[in-house]
Motif scaffolding. Structure first.
Motif, PDB file in Angstrom:
ATOM      1  N   SER A 160      22.989  39.673  19.121  1.00  0.00           N
ATOM      2  CA  SER A 160      24.073  39.812  18.155  1.00  0.00           C
ATOM      3  C   SER A 160      25.347  40.317  18.808  1.00  0.00           C
ATOM      4  O   SER A 160      25.294  41.084  19.773  1.00  0.00           O
ATOM      5  CB  SER A 160      23.683  40.799  17.039  1.00  0.00           C
TER       6      SER A 160
ATOM      7  N   PHE B  67      29.468  41.498  17.222  1.00  0.00           N
ATOM      8  CA  PHE B  67      30.086  41.920  15.977  1.00  0.00           C
ATOM      9  C   PHE B  67      31.600  41.768  16.052  1.00  0.00           C
ATOM     10  O   PHE B  67      32.202  42.017  17.097  1.00  0.00           O
ATOM     11  CB  PHE B  67      29.729  43.388  15.685  1.00  0.00           C
ATOM     12  N   THR B  68      32.189  41.335  14.938  1.00  0.00           N
ATOM     13  CA  THR B  68      33.643  41.299  14.799  1.00  0.00           C
ATOM     14  C   THR B  68      33.997  42.091  13.535  1.00  0.00           C
ATOM     15  O   THR B  68      33.122  42.539  12.813  1.00  0.00           O
ATOM     16  CB  THR B  68      34.182  39.854  14.724  1.00  0.00           C
ATOM     17  N   THR B  69      35.287  42.211  13.266  1.00  0.00           N
ATOM     18  CA  THR B  69      35.731  43.079  12.176  1.00  0.00           C
ATOM     19  C   THR B  69      36.587  42.336  11.156  1.00  0.00           C
ATOM     20  O   THR B  69      37.229  41.326  11.480  1.00  0.00           O
ATOM     21  CB  THR B  69      36.522  44.285  12.720  1.00  0.00           C
TER      22      THR B  69
ATOM     23  N   ASP C 163      38.454  44.636   9.283  1.00  0.00           N
ATOM     24  CA  ASP C 163      39.262  45.827   8.989  1.00  0.00           C
ATOM     25  C   ASP C 163      40.737  45.422   8.871  1.00  0.00           C
ATOM     26  O   ASP C 163      41.320  44.930   9.834  1.00  0.00           O
ATOM     27  CB  ASP C 163      39.075  46.858  10.101  1.00  0.00           C
TER      28      ASP C 163
ATOM     29  N   ASN D 202      31.727  45.997   3.724  1.00  0.00           N
ATOM     30  CA  ASN D 202      32.206  46.792   4.851  1.00  0.00           C
ATOM     31  C   ASN D 202      33.087  45.907   5.729  1.00  0.00           C
ATOM     32  O   ASN D 202      33.409  44.780   5.346  1.00  0.00           O
ATOM     33  CB  ASN D 202      31.036  47.401   5.638  1.00  0.00           C
ATOM     34  N   ASN D 203      33.449  46.378   6.891  1.00  0.00           N
ATOM     35  CA  ASN D 203      34.334  45.609   7.779  1.00  0.00           C
ATOM     36  C   ASN D 203      33.593  44.885   8.898  1.00  0.00           C
ATOM     37  O   ASN D 203      34.210  44.449   9.864  1.00  0.00           O
ATOM     38  CB  ASN D 203      35.386  46.538   8.389  1.00  0.00           C
ATOM     39  N   VAL D 204      32.277  44.747   8.778  1.00  0.00           N
ATOM     40  CA  VAL D 204      31.456  44.202   9.866  1.00  0.00           C
ATOM     41  C   VAL D 204      31.058  42.749   9.588  1.00  0.00           C
ATOM     42  O   VAL D 204      30.653  42.408   8.485  1.00  0.00           O
ATOM     43  CB  VAL D 204      30.177  45.053  10.052  1.00  0.00           C
TER      44      VAL D 204
ATOM     45  N   GLN E 163      28.418  40.227  11.534  1.00  0.00           N
ATOM     46  CA  GLN E 163      27.411  40.125  12.596  1.00  0.00           C
ATOM     47  C   GLN E 163      27.199  38.650  12.930  1.00  0.00           C
ATOM     48  O   GLN E 163      26.936  37.835  12.048  1.00  0.00           O
ATOM     49  CB  GLN E 163      26.085  40.746  12.157  1.00  0.00           C
TER      50      GLN E 163
ATOM     51  N   TYR F  29      26.462  38.959   6.855  1.00  0.00           N
ATOM     52  CA  TYR F  29      27.365  40.020   6.409  1.00  0.00           C
ATOM     53  C   TYR F  29      26.937  40.565   5.061  1.00  0.00           C
ATOM     54  O   TYR F  29      26.195  39.941   4.320  1.00  0.00           O
ATOM     55  CB  TYR F  29      28.827  39.581   6.438  1.00  0.00           C
TER      56      TYR F  29
ATOM     57  N   ASN G 168      18.284  44.942   7.925  1.00  0.00           N
ATOM     58  CA  ASN G 168      18.951  44.018   8.843  1.00  0.00           C
ATOM     59  C   ASN G 168      17.961  43.213   9.679  1.00  0.00           C
ATOM     60  O   ASN G 168      18.221  42.058  10.001  1.00  0.00           O
ATOM     61  CB  ASN G 168      19.906  44.785   9.756  1.00  0.00           C
TER      62      ASN G 168
END
Length: 178
Positions: free
Chosen positions: A27, A29-31, A33, A105-107, A109, A126, A165
């Motif tokens: 995995s 991860f990007t955001t 946010d 949230n801001n994640v 995957q 997500y 998860n």
């Protein structure tokens, strides 16, 4: 002693002909946010918006761009690949029980393999949050799974976030792994 070099040669041939180990899913991860993305539109910046709405261009991987967008207390992600937008709104909102589903949230995957020093994704997972149709408006969380297929990417699964998860990763690997 003559048989030892012959034995080593035979052993080396066996090793060379053995199949390479299959790469294991991994995995990245990007955001999403808002402080770290490009704001394309946002009612918070308008003087008198009719309704809350936003569209943010977020980082992606492997040629994909993530669009986090929403309005009327709902939000979701869409994808852009090679200039083509994939609209995932209806399938995402349908996958989430309750009222007013929104990204929790801001994640973001990304599931994929590491090949030749680079990450090759095949799925996104997500978290979404909504309110149950009960007196307390109990929060519900859902993990949404998207199969990456360029401009044909689509929601292929979802599960209650309480299942964890690891289960979401296993489901993404099962449904999306090439």
């Amino acid at each position: 002693m003559k048989s030892l070099p012959l034995f080593l040669l035979a052993f080396a041939c066996l090793l060379a002909s053995a199949p390479a180990a299959e790469p294991q899913p991994d995995s990245e991860f990007t955001t999403t946010d808002p402080k770290k993305v490009k704001i394309l539109e946002d009612s918070a910046r308008e003087k008198e918006p009719e309704i809350d709405h936003f569209k943010h261009l977020c980082p992606g991987l492997a040629g994909y761009q993530v669009i986090h967008e929403g309005g009327d207390l709902r939000s979701w992600i869409n994808l852009i690949y090679d200039g083509q937008k994939t609209d995932l709104m209806n399938d995402t909102l349908t996958a989430c029980p309750g009222q007013f589903p929104a990204k929790a949230n801001n994640v973001v995957q990304w599931r994929g393999f590491r090949q030749g020093g680079r990450f090759v994704p095949y799925a996104i997972i997500y978290r979404m949050r909504s309110s149950a149709d009960d007196e307390k408006q109990t929060p519900l969380e859902t993990l949404v799974i998207i199969r990456l297929d360029k401009d044909k990417s689509r929601v292929v699964g979802h599960l209650a976030a309480r299942e964890g998860n690891e289960k979401a990763e296993a489901l993404a690997d099962k449904l999306c792994k090439p």
